[in-house]
Design an enzyme around this catalytic site. Structure first.
Site, PDB file in Angstrom:
ATOM      1  N   HIS A  18       0.854  -1.192   0.000  1.00 19.25           N
ATOM      2  CA  HIS A  18       0.000   0.000   0.000  1.00 19.25           C
ATOM      3  C   HIS A  18       0.887   1.238   0.000  1.00 19.25           C
ATOM      4  O   HIS A  18       2.121   1.115  -0.008  1.00 19.25           O
ATOM      5  CB  HIS A  18      -1.011  -0.025   1.149  1.00 19.25           C
ATOM      6  CG  HIS A  18      -0.437  -0.058   2.534  1.00 19.25           C
ATOM      7  ND1 HIS A  18       0.432   0.896   3.014  1.00 19.25           N
ATOM      8  CD2 HIS A  18      -0.614  -0.935   3.559  1.00 19.25           C
ATOM      9  CE1 HIS A  18       0.756   0.619   4.262  1.00 19.25           C
ATOM     10  NE2 HIS A  18       0.149  -0.497   4.621  1.00 19.25           N
ATOM     11  N   HIS A  21       3.934   1.582   2.400  1.00 20.11           N
ATOM     12  CA  HIS A  21       5.160   0.887   1.971  1.00 20.11           C
ATOM     13  C   HIS A  21       5.809   1.657   0.814  1.00 20.11           C
ATOM     14  O   HIS A  21       7.029   1.789   0.749  1.00 20.11           O
ATOM     15  CB  HIS A  21       4.850  -0.537   1.501  1.00 20.11           C
ATOM     16  CG  HIS A  21       4.063  -1.351   2.482  1.00 20.11           C
ATOM     17  ND1 HIS A  21       2.807  -1.840   2.213  1.00 20.11           N
ATOM     18  CD2 HIS A  21       4.350  -1.750   3.750  1.00 20.11           C
ATOM     19  CE1 HIS A  21       2.356  -2.506   3.267  1.00 20.11           C
ATOM     20  NE2 HIS A  21       3.270  -2.465   4.209  1.00 20.11           N
ATOM     21  N   CYS A 128       2.188 -10.935  19.951  1.00 18.20           N
ATOM     22  CA  CYS A 128       1.276 -10.405  18.911  1.00 18.20           C
ATOM     23  C   CYS A 128       1.802 -10.856  17.551  1.00 18.20           C
ATOM     24  O   CYS A 128       2.922 -10.490  17.175  1.00 18.20           O
ATOM     25  CB  CYS A 128       1.214  -8.880  18.982  1.00 18.20           C
ATOM     26  SG  CYS A 128       0.326  -8.196  17.555  1.00 18.20           S
ATOM     27  N   CYS A 131       2.575  -7.931  15.054  1.00 13.72           N
ATOM     28  CA  CYS A 131       3.909  -7.301  15.198  1.00 13.72           C
ATOM     29  C   CYS A 131       5.020  -8.337  15.096  1.00 13.72           C
ATOM     30  O   CYS A 131       6.183  -7.969  14.975  1.00 13.72           O
ATOM     31  CB  CYS A 131       4.075  -6.642  16.557  1.00 13.72           C
ATOM     32  SG  CYS A 131       2.909  -5.364  16.963  1.00 13.72           S
ATOM     33  N   CYS A 146      -2.961  -5.333  21.786  1.00 16.62           N
ATOM     34  CA  CYS A 146      -1.828  -4.683  21.120  1.00 16.62           C
ATOM     35  C   CYS A 146      -2.360  -3.369  20.531  1.00 16.62           C
ATOM     36  O   CYS A 146      -3.322  -3.391  19.772  1.00 16.62           O
ATOM     37  CB  CYS A 146      -1.286  -5.582  20.006  1.00 16.62           C
ATOM     38  SG  CYS A 146      -0.318  -4.665  18.803  1.00 16.62           S
ATOM     39  N   HIS A 149      -2.391  -3.375  16.576  1.00 14.74           N
ATOM     40  CA  HIS A 149      -3.256  -4.312  15.851  1.00 14.74           C
ATOM     41  C   HIS A 149      -4.638  -4.489  16.475  1.00 14.74           C
ATOM     42  O   HIS A 149      -5.471  -5.210  15.942  1.00 14.74           O
ATOM     43  CB  HIS A 149      -2.532  -5.658  15.661  1.00 14.74           C
ATOM     44  CG  HIS A 149      -1.336  -5.525  14.774  1.00 14.74           C
ATOM     45  ND1 HIS A 149      -0.074  -5.282  15.269  1.00 14.74           N
ATOM     46  CD2 HIS A 149      -1.227  -5.532  13.427  1.00 14.74           C
ATOM     47  CE1 HIS A 149       0.767  -5.164  14.257  1.00 14.74           C
ATOM     48  NE2 HIS A 149       0.102  -5.302  13.137  1.00 14.74           N
ATOM     49  N   LYS A 293      -6.355   6.883  10.024  1.00 12.31           N
ATOM     50  CA  LYS A 293      -5.349   5.824   9.948  1.00 12.31           C
ATOM     51  C   LYS A 293      -5.735   4.845   8.827  1.00 12.31           C
ATOM     52  O   LYS A 293      -6.908   4.485   8.712  1.00 12.31           O
ATOM     53  CB  LYS A 293      -5.299   5.115  11.305  1.00 12.31           C
ATOM     54  CG  LYS A 293      -4.100   4.244  11.439  1.00 12.31           C
ATOM     55  CD  LYS A 293      -4.030   3.553  12.784  1.00 12.31           C
ATOM     56  CE  LYS A 293      -3.047   2.410  12.631  1.00 12.31           C
ATOM     57  NZ  LYS A 293      -3.134   1.362  13.535  1.00 12.31           N
ATOM     58  N   LYS A 296      -7.604  -1.763   6.636  1.00 11.12           N
ATOM     59  CA  LYS A 296      -8.416  -2.572   5.731  1.00 11.12           C
ATOM     60  C   LYS A 296      -9.888  -2.455   6.100  1.00 11.12           C
ATOM     61  O   LYS A 296     -10.754  -2.329   5.226  1.00 11.12           O
ATOM     62  CB  LYS A 296      -7.990  -4.041   5.839  1.00 11.12           C
ATOM     63  CG  LYS A 296      -7.190  -4.477   4.657  1.00 11.12           C
ATOM     64  CD  LYS A 296      -6.956  -5.960   4.729  1.00 11.12           C
ATOM     65  CE  LYS A 296      -6.635  -6.503   3.361  1.00 11.12           C
ATOM     66  NZ  LYS A 296      -6.302  -7.907   3.376  1.00 11.12           N
TER      67      LYS A 296
HETATM   68  O1  ME8 Z   1       7.714  -4.430   9.629  1.00 11.51           O
HETATM   69  N1  ME8 Z   1       2.977   5.419   6.941  1.00 11.51           N
HETATM   70  O2  ME8 Z   1       7.281  -5.083   7.462  1.00 11.51           O
HETATM   71  P1  ME8 Z   1       5.923  -4.344   7.092  1.00 11.51           P
HETATM   72  C1  ME8 Z   1       4.287   5.343   6.633  1.00 11.51           C
HETATM   73  N2  ME8 Z   1       8.834  -7.164   7.728  1.00 11.51           N
HETATM   74  N3  ME8 Z   1       4.942   4.188   6.455  1.00 11.51           N
HETATM   75  C2  ME8 Z   1       4.252   3.053   6.565  1.00 11.51           C
HETATM   76  C3  ME8 Z   1       2.874   3.039   6.862  1.00 11.51           C
HETATM   77  C4  ME8 Z   1       2.230   4.302   7.049  1.00 11.51           C
HETATM   78  N4  ME8 Z   1       0.934   4.426   7.326  1.00 11.51           N
HETATM   79  N5  ME8 Z   1       2.483   1.754   6.919  1.00 11.51           N
HETATM   80  C5  ME8 Z   1       3.577   0.987   6.654  1.00 11.51           C
HETATM   81  C6  ME8 Z   1       7.914  -5.137   8.651  1.00 11.51           C
HETATM   82  N6  ME8 Z   1       4.654   1.766   6.447  1.00 11.51           N
HETATM   83  C7  ME8 Z   1       9.057  -6.139   8.670  1.00 11.51           C
HETATM   84  C8  ME8 Z   1      10.350  -5.380   8.381  1.00 11.51           C
HETATM   85  S1  ME8 Z   1      13.005  -5.310   8.057  1.00 11.51           S
HETATM   86  C9  ME8 Z   1      14.279  -6.299   8.436  1.00 11.51           C
HETATM   87  C10 ME8 Z   1      11.577  -6.239   8.454  1.00 11.51           C
HETATM   88  C11 ME8 Z   1       6.031   1.316   6.095  1.00 11.51           C
HETATM   89  O3  ME8 Z   1       5.446  -4.976   5.837  1.00 11.51           O
HETATM   90  C12 ME8 Z   1       7.056   1.736   7.126  1.00 11.51           C
HETATM   91  O4  ME8 Z   1       8.290   1.955   6.449  1.00 11.51           O
HETATM   92  O5  ME8 Z   1       5.005  -4.312   8.263  1.00 11.51           O
HETATM   93  C13 ME8 Z   1       7.163   0.536   8.024  1.00 11.51           C
HETATM   94  O6  ME8 Z   1       8.373   0.478   8.767  1.00 11.51           O
HETATM   95  C14 ME8 Z   1       7.072  -0.591   7.025  1.00 11.51           C
HETATM   96  O7  ME8 Z   1       6.077  -0.119   6.074  1.00 11.51           O
HETATM   97  C15 ME8 Z   1       6.630  -1.897   7.687  1.00 11.51           C
HETATM   98  O8  ME8 Z   1       6.399  -2.862   6.714  1.00 11.51           O
END
Ligand code: ME8
Length: 475
Positions: A18, A21, A128, A131, A146, A149, A293, A296
């Site tokens: 999304h 990311h 969780c 997380c 949490c 979540h 926020k 989904k």
């Molecule tokens: O945490 N605003 O992956 P993830 C800004 N797999 N950035 C956002 C956001 C938002 N509303 N939502 C998500 C993980 N992000 C682990 C990481 S690394 C070794 C492992 C971005 O798929 C933000 O950069 O949950 C966040 O840190 C990342 O998506 C988390 O992606």
């Protein structure tokens, strides 16, 4: 020669990307493009990828009625294609189910074990799966859920292997003291420093009950905890020939939600394995969509591909990155985005390029005016901002230059001047072409898809190119 290694988080594949990311990935890509221009493409390495050994993935595959590997292949391809579609110029895309990663994880695990930093114990705690982490009671909300979540964590009681994080309090504090840029922005640094000072507990690094993951080298009944495995991806990606030198220049760009993993557990793991920690971690903020926020259940999750189909990749990049400063929390408003497209992109930069080139054709038969070569203060300020990762301010400088050029056009009324004093008008055209040249250089970083068209318009030593429309008006 300086080198730079930029990484994004590797994302979970239990869902499609999304714009949260995309925000992190586009910001990293923009910094990468700046450094490629400055120190040469071959000196910059940019890695992103997918985090696959997670319980979330197992659950998502089951829900989709798919075999796990089939599901992972399909989802990893979606993530990779999404980044390609929106113009992310990654050099490598790493998946944590790849043999190169599994080997690196196993090697690093062995080193940490040999150091005496891994031991077996029992864990009882609240976990969780959202997380993928244990939560302390103090971290839960008033309902015992949490907070991220909004779900009650599972009570887990199992034999676990632990990493002696508690051994690394002093070395970590030393690392933070030695380098004020080790973790930025300042607010995150202060938060993490007080977290470390409050005392570090050992962390569990294996799951006895996990169905899927990298087997623990010591005890194949256990799987390595997903975060312990995931963080190592940053080193696994360097196992390719010729990449080792990049490690000392590593910058991890992450969201603030995963700061502790990257600036406490990860550097401690590396110190234990006798590897120096990454050079810097930059944790950006989170944004809401029109004040709400993203979730989904609320149905306000936006796909970056949908936005880019409508407005184009450059608009998606600039629209997201200009909404609030990199490092702060903020809001992304769809209404403001559409307006930004119309006024700043189509009406601002697009119109400026078109007008100037059309006028040069009209009054100078397309001959190139003598462009003023004065070192541009806009360019210097732009570089300073990009090097400080103040991407929004860098974008403001870009638009400030667009405004400066538009003011020159309007103040001089060059289209009238050209009829009465052509040499004076040619000087104005020269100044304007100087501005367009700087904007084009910035566009290689900020508007990579329009960059070629902008370069073409500026033309060559003899003549300017054809006028083009850079951003088609939507309204
Ligand atoms: O945490 N605003 O992956 P993830 C800004 N797999 N950035 C956002 C956001 C938002 N509303 N939502 C998500 C993980 N992000 C682990 C990481 S690394 C070794 C492992 C971005 O798929 C933000 O950069 O949950 C966040 O840190 C990342 O998506 C988390 O992606």
């Amino acid at each position: 020669m300086t080198k730079k290694y930029f990484t994004t988080p590797i994302y979970y594949v239990n869902d499609k990307p999304h714009i949260g990311h995309a925000y992190c990935t586009l910001a990293t890509d923009t910094l990468v493009r700046y450094w490629r221009q400055k120190i040469g493409t071959e000196n910059v390495l940019f890695v992103t990828g997918t985090d696959e050994n997670s319980q979330k993935t197992v659950d998502a595959a089951a829900k989709a009625g798919q075999e796990i590997h089939e599901y992972l292949d399909e989802m990893a391809a979606i993530w990779k294609e999404t980044w390609q579609t929106i113009g992310i110029s990654f050099d490598d895309f790493i998946r944590t189910t790849e043999p190169r990663h599994i080997k690196t994880v196993t090697d690093i695990f062995q080193k940490i074990y040999a150091k005496g930093d891994i031991y077996k114990g029992k864990y009882v705690g609240k976990y969780c799966t959202g997380c993928e982490t244990f939560l302390k009671d103090s971290e839960l909300d008033e309902n015992g859920h949490c907070p991220a979540h909004r779900k009650a964590p599972q009570i887990l009681e199992e034999d676990n292997y632990f990493f002696r994080l508690s051994n690394y309090e002093t070395p970590l504090l030393k690392r933070f003291e030695e380098d004020p840029n080790f973790l930025l922005p300042e607010s995150r640094r202060n938060e993490i420093l007080s977290f470390i000072r409050s005392g570090l507990e050992d962390v569990s690094i294996s799951r006895e009950t996990a169905e899927f993951g990298i087997p623990l080298p010591l005890d194949e009944k256990h799987k390595i905890y997903v975060w312990f495995d995931a963080l190592i991806n940053y080193i696994s990606a360097l196992s390719t020939e010729g990449r080792k030198d990049f490690w000392s220049e590593a910058t991890h760009i992450i969201g603030k939600d995963i700061t502790r993993f990257h600036s406490v557990i990860w550097p401690a793991m590396l110190m234990s394995a006798d590897i120096s920690p990454a050079k810097e971690v930059f944790a950006h903020g989170f944004f809401t969509i029109d004040g709400v926020k993203m979730s989904k259940s609320l149905g306000n999750v936006i796909s970056p591909v949908d936005l880019s189909e409508k407005f184009g990749n450059d608009a998606l990049r600039m629209g997201l990155l200009s909404s609030f400063e990199f490092g702060n929390d903020g809001d992304f408003s769809l209404g403001n985005f559409a307006q930004f497209y119309e006024t700043q992109l189509a009406g601002g930069v697009g119109n400026l390029f078109n007008r100037v080139i059309v006028l040069i054709h009209k009054f100078m038969d397309g001959r190139r005016p003598q462009a003023s070569e004065k070192k541009d203060r806009h360019w210097n300020r732009f570089c300073e901002k990009m090097e400080n990762k103040q991407i929004r301010q860098a974008i403001e400088i870009f638009f400030d230059l667009v405004d400066t050029a538009n003011q020159t056009l309007n103040k001089t009324e060059v289209w009238k001047l050209a009829k009465i004093d052509l040499p004076a008008a040619e000087k104005v055209f020269g100044d304007l072409l100087g501005n367009l040249t700087v904007l084009t250089k910035m566009s290689e970083i900020l508007l990579p898809e329009s960059h070629q068209a902008m370069s073409d318009m500026i033309g060559n030593a003899e003549s300017v190119g054809e006028a083009k429309i850079l951003f088609v008006r939507q309204a």
